[in-house]
Design a protein around this motif. Structure first.
Motif, PDB file in Angstrom:
ATOM      1  N   LEU A   1       0.530  -1.461   0.303  1.00  0.00           N
ATOM      2  CA  LEU A   1       0.134  -0.095   0.205  1.00  0.00           C
ATOM      3  C   LEU A   1       0.557   1.609  -0.165  1.00  0.00           C
ATOM      4  O   LEU A   1       0.481   2.672  -0.578  1.00  0.00           O
ATOM      5  N   GLU A   2       1.929   1.410  -0.042  1.00  0.00           N
ATOM      6  CA  GLU A   2       3.548   2.448   0.186  1.00  0.00           C
ATOM      7  C   GLU A   2       2.936   3.535  -1.135  1.00  0.00           C
ATOM      8  O   GLU A   2       2.964   4.192  -0.688  1.00  0.00           O
ATOM      9  N   GLY A   3       2.936   2.704  -2.165  1.00  0.00           N
ATOM     10  CA  GLY A   3       2.848   3.283  -3.384  1.00  0.00           C
ATOM     11  C   GLY A   3       1.361   3.810  -3.745  1.00  0.00           C
ATOM     12  O   GLY A   3       1.275   4.468  -4.583  1.00  0.00           O
ATOM     13  N   THR A   4       0.711   3.690  -3.061  1.00  0.00           N
ATOM     14  CA  THR A   4      -0.217   3.815  -3.483  1.00  0.00           C
ATOM     15  C   THR A   4      -0.968   5.874  -3.126  1.00  0.00           C
ATOM     16  O   THR A   4      -2.206   6.439  -3.741  1.00  0.00           O
ATOM     17  N   GLY A   5       0.023   6.241  -2.761  1.00  0.00           N
ATOM     18  CA  GLY A   5      -0.479   7.248  -2.269  1.00  0.00           C
ATOM     19  C   GLY A   5      -1.481   7.914  -0.862  1.00  0.00           C
ATOM     20  O   GLY A   5      -1.381   9.081  -0.217  1.00  0.00           O
ATOM     21  N   LEU A   6      -2.102   6.979  -0.235  1.00  0.00           N
ATOM     22  CA  LEU A   6      -2.275   7.150   1.159  1.00  0.00           C
ATOM     23  C   LEU A   6      -1.367   7.425   2.039  1.00  0.00           C
ATOM     24  O   LEU A   6      -0.084   7.145   2.243  1.00  0.00           O
ATOM     25  N   PRO A   7      -1.925   8.232   2.834  1.00  0.00           N
ATOM     26  CA  PRO A   7      -1.295   8.728   4.085  1.00  0.00           C
ATOM     27  C   PRO A   7      -0.933   7.300   5.171  1.00  0.00           C
ATOM     28  O   PRO A   7      -2.239   6.584   5.299  1.00  0.00           O
ATOM     29  N   PRO A   8       0.088   7.883   6.040  1.00  0.00           N
ATOM     30  CA  PRO A   8       0.085   6.549   7.038  1.00  0.00           C
ATOM     31  C   PRO A   8      -0.772   6.636   7.638  1.00  0.00           C
ATOM     32  O   PRO A   8      -1.501   5.603   7.830  1.00  0.00           O
ATOM     33  N   ASP A   9      -1.382   7.831   8.392  1.00  0.00           N
ATOM     34  CA  ASP A   9      -2.631   6.926   9.142  1.00  0.00           C
ATOM     35  C   ASP A   9      -3.862   7.042   8.886  1.00  0.00           C
ATOM     36  O   ASP A   9      -4.912   6.820   9.380  1.00  0.00           O
ATOM     37  N   ALA A  10      -3.847   6.405   7.734  1.00  0.00           N
ATOM     38  CA  ALA A  10      -5.354   5.687   6.933  1.00  0.00           C
ATOM     39  C   ALA A  10      -4.942   4.209   6.849  1.00  0.00           C
ATOM     40  O   ALA A  10      -6.494   3.610   6.818  1.00  0.00           O
ATOM     41  N   VAL A  11      -3.741   3.524   7.375  1.00  0.00           N
ATOM     42  CA  VAL A  11      -3.411   2.175   7.365  1.00  0.00           C
ATOM     43  C   VAL A  11      -3.490   1.605   8.971  1.00  0.00           C
ATOM     44  O   VAL A  11      -3.011   2.479   9.648  1.00  0.00           O
ATOM     45  N   SER A  12      -4.515   0.905   9.598  1.00  0.00           N
ATOM     46  CA  SER A  12      -4.600   0.238  10.538  1.00  0.00           C
ATOM     47  C   SER A  12      -4.491  -1.055  10.665  1.00  0.00           C
ATOM     48  O   SER A  12      -5.210  -1.439   9.955  1.00  0.00           O
ATOM     49  N   LEU A  13      -3.440  -1.267  11.418  1.00  0.00           N
ATOM     50  CA  LEU A  13      -3.173  -2.829  11.755  1.00  0.00           C
ATOM     51  C   LEU A  13      -4.064  -3.380  13.172  1.00  0.00           C
ATOM     52  O   LEU A  13      -3.158  -2.747  13.908  1.00  0.00           O
ATOM     53  N   VAL A  14      -4.608  -4.359  12.826  1.00  0.00           N
ATOM     54  CA  VAL A  14      -4.964  -5.168  14.872  1.00  0.00           C
ATOM     55  C   VAL A  14      -4.525  -6.135  14.646  1.00  0.00           C
ATOM     56  O   VAL A  14      -4.448  -6.581  14.022  1.00  0.00           O
ATOM     57  N   THR A  15      -3.398  -6.481  15.635  1.00  0.00           N
ATOM     58  CA  THR A  15      -2.940  -7.666  16.270  1.00  0.00           C
ATOM     59  C   THR A  15      -3.321  -8.311  17.136  1.00  0.00           C
ATOM     60  O   THR A  15      -4.503  -8.223  17.950  1.00  0.00           O
ATOM     61  N   GLY A  16      -3.475  -9.348  17.576  1.00  0.00           N
ATOM     62  CA  GLY A  16      -3.427 -10.531  19.171  1.00  0.00           C
ATOM     63  C   GLY A  16      -3.793  -8.912  20.025  1.00  0.00           C
ATOM     64  O   GLY A  16      -4.079  -9.677  21.131  1.00  0.00           O
ATOM     65  N   ASP A  17      -2.526  -8.147  20.164  1.00  0.00           N
ATOM     66  CA  ASP A  17      -2.740  -7.674  21.841  1.00  0.00           C
ATOM     67  C   ASP A  17      -4.480  -7.079  21.956  1.00  0.00           C
ATOM     68  O   ASP A  17      -4.633  -6.400  21.314  1.00  0.00           O
TER      69      ASP A  17
ATOM     70  N   GLY B   1      -4.988 -13.547  13.748  1.00  0.00           N
ATOM     71  CA  GLY B   1      -4.511 -13.408  12.487  1.00  0.00           C
ATOM     72  C   GLY B   1      -4.246 -11.099  12.856  1.00  0.00           C
ATOM     73  O   GLY B   1      -3.864 -11.245  13.661  1.00  0.00           O
ATOM     74  N   ALA B   2      -4.407 -11.108  11.865  1.00  0.00           N
ATOM     75  CA  ALA B   2      -4.161  -9.274  12.014  1.00  0.00           C
ATOM     76  C   ALA B   2      -5.125  -9.436  10.820  1.00  0.00           C
ATOM     77  O   ALA B   2      -5.641  -9.537   9.888  1.00  0.00           O
ATOM     78  N   LEU B   3      -5.895  -8.105  11.476  1.00  0.00           N
ATOM     79  CA  LEU B   3      -6.839  -6.874  11.182  1.00  0.00           C
ATOM     80  C   LEU B   3      -6.646  -6.316  10.271  1.00  0.00           C
ATOM     81  O   LEU B   3      -5.926  -5.032  10.512  1.00  0.00           O
ATOM     82  N   LEU B   4      -5.992  -5.574   8.987  1.00  0.00           N
ATOM     83  CA  LEU B   4      -5.801  -4.248   8.330  1.00  0.00           C
ATOM     84  C   LEU B   4      -7.098  -4.030   8.037  1.00  0.00           C
ATOM     85  O   LEU B   4      -8.101  -4.221   7.033  1.00  0.00           O
ATOM     86  N   LEU B   5      -7.481  -2.191   8.529  1.00  0.00           N
ATOM     87  CA  LEU B   5      -8.459  -1.276   8.063  1.00  0.00           C
ATOM     88  C   LEU B   5      -7.796  -0.371   7.024  1.00  0.00           C
ATOM     89  O   LEU B   5      -6.698   0.485   7.537  1.00  0.00           O
ATOM     90  N   VAL B   6      -8.521   0.211   6.273  1.00  0.00           N
ATOM     91  CA  VAL B   6      -7.573   0.953   4.923  1.00  0.00           C
ATOM     92  C   VAL B   6      -8.649   2.391   4.906  1.00  0.00           C
ATOM     93  O   VAL B   6      -9.325   0.982   4.529  1.00  0.00           O
ATOM     94  N   ARG B   7      -8.479   3.509   5.459  1.00  0.00           N
ATOM     95  CA  ARG B   7      -9.397   4.413   5.055  1.00  0.00           C
ATOM     96  C   ARG B   7      -8.993   5.226   4.248  1.00  0.00           C
ATOM     97  O   ARG B   7      -7.853   5.757   3.218  1.00  0.00           O
ATOM     98  N   ALA B   8      -9.683   5.236   2.820  1.00  0.00           N
ATOM     99  CA  ALA B   8      -9.679   5.522   1.034  1.00  0.00           C
ATOM    100  C   ALA B   8     -11.165   6.464   0.596  1.00  0.00           C
ATOM    101  O   ALA B   8     -12.150   5.359   0.468  1.00  0.00           O
ATOM    102  N   GLU B   9     -10.631   7.095  -0.492  1.00  0.00           N
ATOM    103  CA  GLU B   9     -11.900   7.863  -0.807  1.00  0.00           C
ATOM    104  C   GLU B   9     -12.149   6.980  -1.899  1.00  0.00           C
ATOM    105  O   GLU B   9     -11.609   5.998  -1.804  1.00  0.00           O
ATOM    106  N   ASP B  10     -13.257   7.328  -2.078  1.00  0.00           N
ATOM    107  CA  ASP B  10     -13.848   5.787  -2.637  1.00  0.00           C
ATOM    108  C   ASP B  10     -12.663   5.322  -4.552  1.00  0.00           C
ATOM    109  O   ASP B  10     -13.663   4.800  -5.073  1.00  0.00           O
ATOM    110  N   ALA B  11     -12.862   6.330  -4.832  1.00  0.00           N
ATOM    111  CA  ALA B  11     -12.184   6.136  -6.058  1.00  0.00           C
ATOM    112  C   ALA B  11     -10.505   5.770  -5.487  1.00  0.00           C
ATOM    113  O   ALA B  11     -10.611   4.955  -6.540  1.00  0.00           O
TER     114      ALA B  11
END
Length: 112
Positions: free
Chosen positions: A22-38, A70-80
């Motif tokens: 996802l790093e090459g998409t131009g999404l801001p870093p705070d748009a990506v959240s990773l949820v783990t076993g913690d 496992g790990a849950l990945l949440l990504v906030r993105a504009e519809d486009a």
């Protein structure tokens, strides 16, 4: 409008590879959240999903996946950008041999 794309991975390594992709998409870093076993991360992830209107049965499935290593990945993105994000997340989950196949990178409308 903003869409939140949710992907559940069996292995943390697979989720990390998806984040790297996802790093090459131009999404801001705070748009990506990773949820783990913690436990704190799990509670925060469930809170976010609840706020997005995810049904309780789905939240339970995600929580069980994370508790099982496992790990849950949440990504906030504009519809486009959401389809591109889904395209990145789903194949990475399958390529990693995960049985959950990233829940086909579910779409949740209106995420903040």
């Amino acid at each position: 409008m903003t869409t939140t794309v949710v992907a559940l991975y069996d292995r943390l390594d697979d989720a990390h590879r998806a984040v790297e992709a996802l790093e090459g998409t131009g999404l801001p870093p705070d748009a990506v959240s990773l949820v783990t076993g913690d436990r704190t991360a799990q509670a925060a992830g469930v809170g976010v999903l609840s706020g997005l209107g995810v049904p309780e049965s789905e939240m339970r499935r995600y929580a069980e996946g994370v508790q099982g290593g496992g790990a849950l990945l949440l990504v906030r993105a504009e519809d486009a950008m959401a389809d591109r994000v889904r395209g990145i997340l789903s194949p990475r989950a399958r390529a990693g041999g995960t049985r959950r196949a990233a829940e086909e990178a579910a779409r949740i409308e209106g995420g903040g």
